[in-house]
Design a protein around this motif. Sequence first.
Motif, PDB file in Angstrom:
ATOM      1  N   THR A 149       0.819  -1.210   0.000  1.00 29.05           N
ATOM      2  CA  THR A 149       0.000   0.000   0.000  1.00 29.05           C
ATOM      3  C   THR A 149       0.855   1.263   0.000  1.00 29.05           C
ATOM      4  OG1 THR A 149      -0.100  -0.072   2.424  1.00 29.05           O
ATOM      5  CG2 THR A 149      -1.875  -1.143   1.224  1.00 29.05           C
ATOM      6  N   ASN A 150       2.179   1.102  -0.097  1.00 24.87           N
ATOM      7  CA  ASN A 150       3.087   2.260  -0.051  1.00 24.87           C
ATOM      8  C   ASN A 150       2.733   3.153   1.137  1.00 24.87           C
ATOM      9  OD1 ASN A 150       5.128   4.057  -0.775  1.00 24.87           O
ATOM     10  ND2 ASN A 150       3.814   5.197  -2.161  1.00 24.87           N
ATOM     11  N   HIS A 196       9.063  -1.068  -8.018  1.00 24.26           N
ATOM     12  CA  HIS A 196       8.230   0.112  -7.784  1.00 24.26           C
ATOM     13  C   HIS A 196       6.805  -0.087  -8.284  1.00 24.26           C
ATOM     14  CE1 HIS A 196      10.971   2.889  -5.926  1.00 24.26           C
ATOM     15  NE2 HIS A 196      11.912   2.470  -6.724  1.00 24.26           N
ATOM     16  N   LEU A 197       6.623  -1.048  -9.166  1.00 20.75           N
ATOM     17  CA  LEU A 197       5.274  -1.362  -9.629  1.00 20.75           C
ATOM     18  C   LEU A 197       4.520  -2.164  -8.563  1.00 20.75           C
ATOM     19  CD1 LEU A 197       3.504  -0.980 -12.118  1.00 20.75           C
ATOM     20  CD2 LEU A 197       4.442  -3.104 -13.024  1.00 20.75           C
ATOM     21  N   VAL A 199       5.128  -2.099  -5.327  1.00 24.27           N
ATOM     22  CA  VAL A 199       4.846  -1.209  -4.194  1.00 24.27           C
ATOM     23  C   VAL A 199       3.654  -0.328  -4.581  1.00 24.27           C
ATOM     24  CG1 VAL A 199       5.692   0.756  -2.853  1.00 24.27           C
ATOM     25  CG2 VAL A 199       7.182  -1.193  -3.279  1.00 24.27           C
ATOM     26  N   GLY A 200       2.615  -0.387  -3.798  1.00 27.08           N
ATOM     27  CA  GLY A 200       1.414   0.396  -4.087  1.00 27.08           C
ATOM     28  C   GLY A 200       0.399  -0.320  -4.956  1.00 27.08           C
ATOM     29  N   ALA A 201       0.710  -1.528  -5.419  1.00 27.32           N
ATOM     30  CA  ALA A 201      -0.244  -2.260  -6.269  1.00 27.32           C
ATOM     31  C   ALA A 201      -1.288  -3.007  -5.440  1.00 27.32           C
ATOM     32  CB  ALA A 201       0.495  -3.229  -7.183  1.00 27.32           C
ATOM     33  N   THR A 204      -2.508  -6.664  -6.181  1.00 24.58           N
ATOM     34  CA  THR A 204      -3.256  -7.037  -7.394  1.00 24.58           C
ATOM     35  C   THR A 204      -2.344  -7.521  -8.514  1.00 24.58           C
ATOM     36  OG1 THR A 204      -3.177  -4.797  -8.336  1.00 24.58           O
ATOM     37  CG2 THR A 204      -5.028  -5.319  -6.874  1.00 24.58           C
ATOM     38  N   LEU A 205      -1.024  -7.398  -8.341  1.00 24.85           N
ATOM     39  CA  LEU A 205      -0.101  -7.828  -9.395  1.00 24.85           C
ATOM     40  C   LEU A 205       0.810  -8.965  -8.939  1.00 24.85           C
ATOM     41  CD1 LEU A 205       1.032  -4.343 -10.805  1.00 24.85           C
ATOM     42  CD2 LEU A 205      -0.778  -5.838 -11.674  1.00 24.85           C
ATOM     43  N   GLY A 430      -4.398   4.241   0.061  1.00 28.71           N
ATOM     44  CA  GLY A 430      -4.620   3.462  -1.141  1.00 28.71           C
ATOM     45  C   GLY A 430      -6.073   3.495  -1.601  1.00 28.71           C
ATOM     46  N   VAL A 431      -6.367   2.621  -2.544  1.00 26.18           N
ATOM     47  CA  VAL A 431      -7.691   2.587  -3.184  1.00 26.18           C
ATOM     48  C   VAL A 431      -8.542   1.460  -2.597  1.00 26.18           C
ATOM     49  CG1 VAL A 431      -8.887   2.266  -5.384  1.00 26.18           C
ATOM     50  CG2 VAL A 431      -6.738   3.564  -5.302  1.00 26.18           C
ATOM     51  N   VAL A 469      -8.440  -1.766  -6.297  1.00 25.62           N
ATOM     52  CA  VAL A 469      -7.688  -0.772  -7.076  1.00 25.62           C
ATOM     53  C   VAL A 469      -8.404  -0.369  -8.364  1.00 25.62           C
ATOM     54  CG1 VAL A 469      -5.495  -0.137  -8.171  1.00 25.62           C
ATOM     55  CG2 VAL A 469      -5.487  -1.558  -6.129  1.00 25.62           C
TER      56      VAL A 469
ATOM     57  N   ARG B 163      15.072   9.241  -9.913  1.00 31.57           N
ATOM     58  CA  ARG B 163      13.766   8.739  -9.482  1.00 31.57           C
ATOM     59  C   ARG B 163      13.278   9.425  -8.207  1.00 31.57           C
ATOM     60  NH1 ARG B 163      11.484   4.296 -10.650  1.00 31.57           N
ATOM     61  NH2 ARG B 163      13.331   3.280 -11.505  1.00 31.57           N
ATOM     62  N   ASN B 189      -1.376   7.691  -3.377  1.00 32.62           N
ATOM     63  CA  ASN B 189      -1.482   6.244  -3.565  1.00 32.62           C
ATOM     64  C   ASN B 189      -2.773   5.901  -4.285  1.00 32.62           C
ATOM     65  OD1 ASN B 189       0.966   5.749  -2.400  1.00 32.62           O
ATOM     66  ND2 ASN B 189       0.147   5.202  -0.389  1.00 32.62           N
ATOM     67  N   THR B 190      -2.795   6.136  -5.577  1.00 32.44           N
ATOM     68  CA  THR B 190      -4.017   5.929  -6.347  1.00 32.44           C
ATOM     69  C   THR B 190      -3.713   5.093  -7.574  1.00 32.44           C
ATOM     70  OG1 THR B 190      -3.597   8.071  -7.420  1.00 32.44           O
ATOM     71  CG2 THR B 190      -5.092   8.067  -5.559  1.00 32.44           C
ATOM     72  N   GLY B 191      -3.545   3.804  -7.330  1.00 33.67           N
ATOM     73  CA  GLY B 191      -3.275   2.893  -8.441  1.00 33.67           C
ATOM     74  C   GLY B 191      -1.785   2.708  -8.665  1.00 33.67           C
ATOM     75  N   TYR B 192      -1.465   2.021  -9.750  1.00 32.19           N
ATOM     76  CA  TYR B 192      -0.082   1.639 -10.000  1.00 32.19           C
ATOM     77  C   TYR B 192       0.797   2.877 -10.212  1.00 32.19           C
ATOM     78  CZ  TYR B 192      -2.594  -2.688 -10.913  1.00 32.19           C
ATOM     79  OH  TYR B 192      -3.430  -3.769 -10.820  1.00 32.19           O
ATOM     80  N   ALA B 193       2.037   2.787  -9.748  1.00 34.01           N
ATOM     81  CA  ALA B 193       2.971   3.914  -9.811  1.00 34.01           C
ATOM     82  C   ALA B 193       3.572   4.009 -11.210  1.00 34.01           C
ATOM     83  CB  ALA B 193       4.055   3.748  -8.748  1.00 34.01           C
ATOM     84  N   LEU B 194       2.745   4.404 -12.163  1.00 31.78           N
ATOM     85  CA  LEU B 194       3.199   4.467 -13.555  1.00 31.78           C
ATOM     86  C   LEU B 194       4.452   5.311 -13.698  1.00 31.78           C
ATOM     87  CD1 LEU B 194      -0.195   4.956 -15.420  1.00 31.78           C
ATOM     88  CD2 LEU B 194       1.092   2.841 -15.085  1.00 31.78           C
ATOM     89  N   HIS B 196       6.906   5.641 -11.846  1.00 32.28           N
ATOM     90  CA  HIS B 196       8.129   4.906 -11.520  1.00 32.28           C
ATOM     91  C   HIS B 196       8.470   3.860 -12.581  1.00 32.28           C
ATOM     92  CE1 HIS B 196       9.333   6.620  -7.735  1.00 32.28           C
ATOM     93  NE2 HIS B 196       8.076   6.668  -7.365  1.00 32.28           N
ATOM     94  N   LEU B 197       7.473   3.477 -13.364  1.00 34.94           N
ATOM     95  CA  LEU B 197       7.735   2.549 -14.463  1.00 34.94           C
ATOM     96  C   LEU B 197       8.424   3.276 -15.615  1.00 34.94           C
ATOM     97  CD1 LEU B 197       7.248  -0.391 -15.185  1.00 34.94           C
ATOM     98  CD2 LEU B 197       5.034   0.272 -16.127  1.00 34.94           C
TER      99      LEU B 197
END
Lengths: 474, 474
Positions: A149-150, A196-197, A199-201, A204-205, A430-431, A469, B163, B189-194, B196-197
């Motif tokens: 949830t970062n 980093h993807l 973290v905060g997902a 769900t991933l 988070g969401v 999410v 980063r 924190n609202t969904g994937y950390a795009l 950072h991708l």
Amino acid sequence: MPLDSLPPDFASILGPAGIIADPSDMEAYLRDWRGLWRGEAMAVLRPATTEEVAACVRLCARDGIAIIPQGGNTSMVGGATPEAKPRQVVLSLARMNRVLEVDTADMTMTVEAGLVLAHAQRAAEEHGALFPLSLGAEGTAMIGGLLSTNAGGNTTVRYGNARELMLGLEVVLPDGSVVNGLRRLRKDNTGYALRHLFVGAEGTLGIITRAVLRIFPAARETATALCAVPDEDAALTLFRRFRTADEGAVRAFEYMSGTGMDLVTRYVEGATLPLSERAAHYALVDLSASRERAGLRALMEGVLEAAMEAGEVTDAALAESEAQRAAIWRLREEHPEAQKRAGASVKNDVSVPVSAVPTLIREASEACRALIPGARPVPFGHMGDGNIHMNLQQPESMTAEDFLARSHDIMDTVNEVVRRLGGSFSAEHGVGRLKTDMMAGWRGGAELAAMRAIKAALDPLGIMNPGKVLPGDA
Amino acid sequence: MPLDSLPPDFASILGPAGIIADPSDMEAYLRDWRGLWRGEAMAVLRPATTEEVAACVRLCARDGIAIIPQGGNTSMVGGATPEAKPRQVVLSLARMNRVLEVDTADMTMTVEAGLVLAHAQRAAEEHGALFPLSLGAEGTAMIGGLLSTNAGGNTTVRYGNARELMLGLEVVLPDGSVVNGLRRLRKDNTGYALRHLFVGAEGTLGIITRAVLRIFPAARETATALCAVPDEDAALTLFRRFRTADEGAVRAFEYMSGTGMDLVTRYVEGATLPLSERAAHYALVDLSASRERAGLRALMEGVLEAAMEAGEVTDAALAESEAQRAAIWRLREEHPEAQKRAGASVKNDVSVPVSAVPTLIREASEACRALIPGARPVPFGHMGDGNIHMNLQQPESMTAEDFLARSHDIMDTVNEVVRRLGGSFSAEHGVGRLKTDMMAGWRGGAELAAMRAIKAALDPLGIMNPGKVLPGDA
């Protein structure tokens, strides 16, 4: 709703200690702690190793069983609670709770995902170091969930979110393969930043199973004060005074309202205001430094004196002992508990640029009072990083039920102000399942499309924490 | 190889100022600055706005034209150079070079991707603030490229990589849609950390067009020293002494070898050693603080005195002026130039856990000398964050051509040591086209599979910077 039954090969992987199937034993895993959601599961899986996690995930992928990864189950947004569906399992990381290594040469700590945050803090302490993540649920929340949830908390202004405290991750992907990213490198530019993807997902991933965390030199000096300030702007000006005087010294800078402090001192036993009289607004300043002779006491006194002369602080109490420091922090940390005892409340974990915090507090409070006359805004939180819990307490004249029926109106009202100020509808919680409906409106278009594409690419079967999410998966 | 011709509708989007099609004018965009690669392009596109970038990308997607995004073209690994293929364009961000806003309340700066790093630093300075990213190519490298490669540099030990300096991004995706993530929030924190991708994706997932960067209070005090140390372990011990004394004060801690320093003082005009005699190893210590009366000079002297008593430092020169400080830094920064003048060299940008840096330097040097007798290891770089440029200079008795023919053997030899120490084959330069072959061996299995899945999900046509980062696309 009849549940499907768990295929027998799970038992051969996990053994009897690794599966909870008795309904009464499962109950705590099926409800969220706020009492807002309850779901179903065929079983609670409790793997003890990464290999067991991976084997369970492979079986789930084979059989089309959804997986709800769960740490301490302290999500504010229902992020770890199953839905009411027949074919899913909760996968608890609680048995994977070891500290694998604390390295004070590299200033890293390698841990399993089920380690409770307070235990991680203690492990660092025992080596004379600091793991700075700190938040209300630290006695229960687990590292895997905090990373998923970062998580933010009190020290983000200095140390960043959970993301910034993470160097490497081991993750079990939705097909049961394992990403071995448990590296402890400050620099590693070799392809996409998968860690980093994850973290905060919010699970769900994939499932975070182990992590390399950063630790820091322990504080040699601290200085803590509770300040009465005339308004929100003065609180922000005070923050800027400290940041200008010594950017590195501010460990936390928290805002609290007079309303919130009144609730805490009224409803929480032993919580008393260390100032001579009630104020409309408060700031909690916490300074720390790892260097010798940092002079934080002098810094604190100097800045407060200047602020008092400028009329920006009207009264202040400096902690003279660790007990006094804890007592000041308790006034802040007991806000959720006091709100709970005072009746129903609606929580809004939002953020705006730091400069916009005073406007957020004023305008969202006003909008909420206009929406529900008699309702009491209780804004508090992390002013130094722009994150305010813009909570609303029910009017005394209204039933809890009637008030909570307006939850979404209240959230919309607050969010309208947040959006105008360039903020976010979820700062650190988070969401989960609470805020999926907001995603399309806030992160619609290319952002949401990219997130959906990534979800479909990594979890084509959609078995990993469904309904969280992303909107429209339910 | 006959090039395809650019469809005419690009001209209607970009106008004559926005397209370079003359072969001689294009030449600088087709070669990398190290002179290792040269490719082809139908044209160099020079959009002036995000909308123009998006429109170009849509046309490319429609017509199956590959896009090579390019900033300052200073990649060490060929990351921004086109391949020799008939149907591709270079898309230069150079015209999008504006500072859009510097905000000292929120401590953020919003810029376009084509802004040169030195200009970003200056913009912060003009507002009394610091943008801390600092590296050799700062007069040419652009923000979009620095973010796309997650650039490191001299100050990572204190401020992190690119980063960590980024709060929000605007990105044009491979289908021409635009991710409007230009938020300036510390918590979101609202969904994937795009974002950072895209950082570190080297332009293979989309084109960064604008960014919100973090800025910091400017330094009020600095202290800089060049130290002679007896061996690599002493250099690391010295770093730990400073970190323990004041973790927040160390802005940079660089290691240099006697061999490297000899090359610099021999080949670079005006570069002289400020110590009485040559040493086998050197450490550059740079301290800074934004607070008043930080006492860095006393800190520096105190730590060096203790280190000298312990035999860990044999001599030291403290900068007494800004000119002396610059002269010390020049000894470090001229390493690449001196290496170039001294003949051929093979660069190895690698990282290991900080504690393993001395072992890395010793064992990789020894392995290289065993591989090519007479070759001179020139290790230098960012000891404080575990990142050493483990470079090898050709033997004087060998031709440059013969030496460079052994490049891959040399890289393999260094990387064998790096792998044993739990390190990374690319610390701060990225993968580009130089190191794609290493990805399968180092990031194979689930990691590479996940990266490929993400690439296919976001760039199904494979038009975005093909041949970079991921192996086997060429």
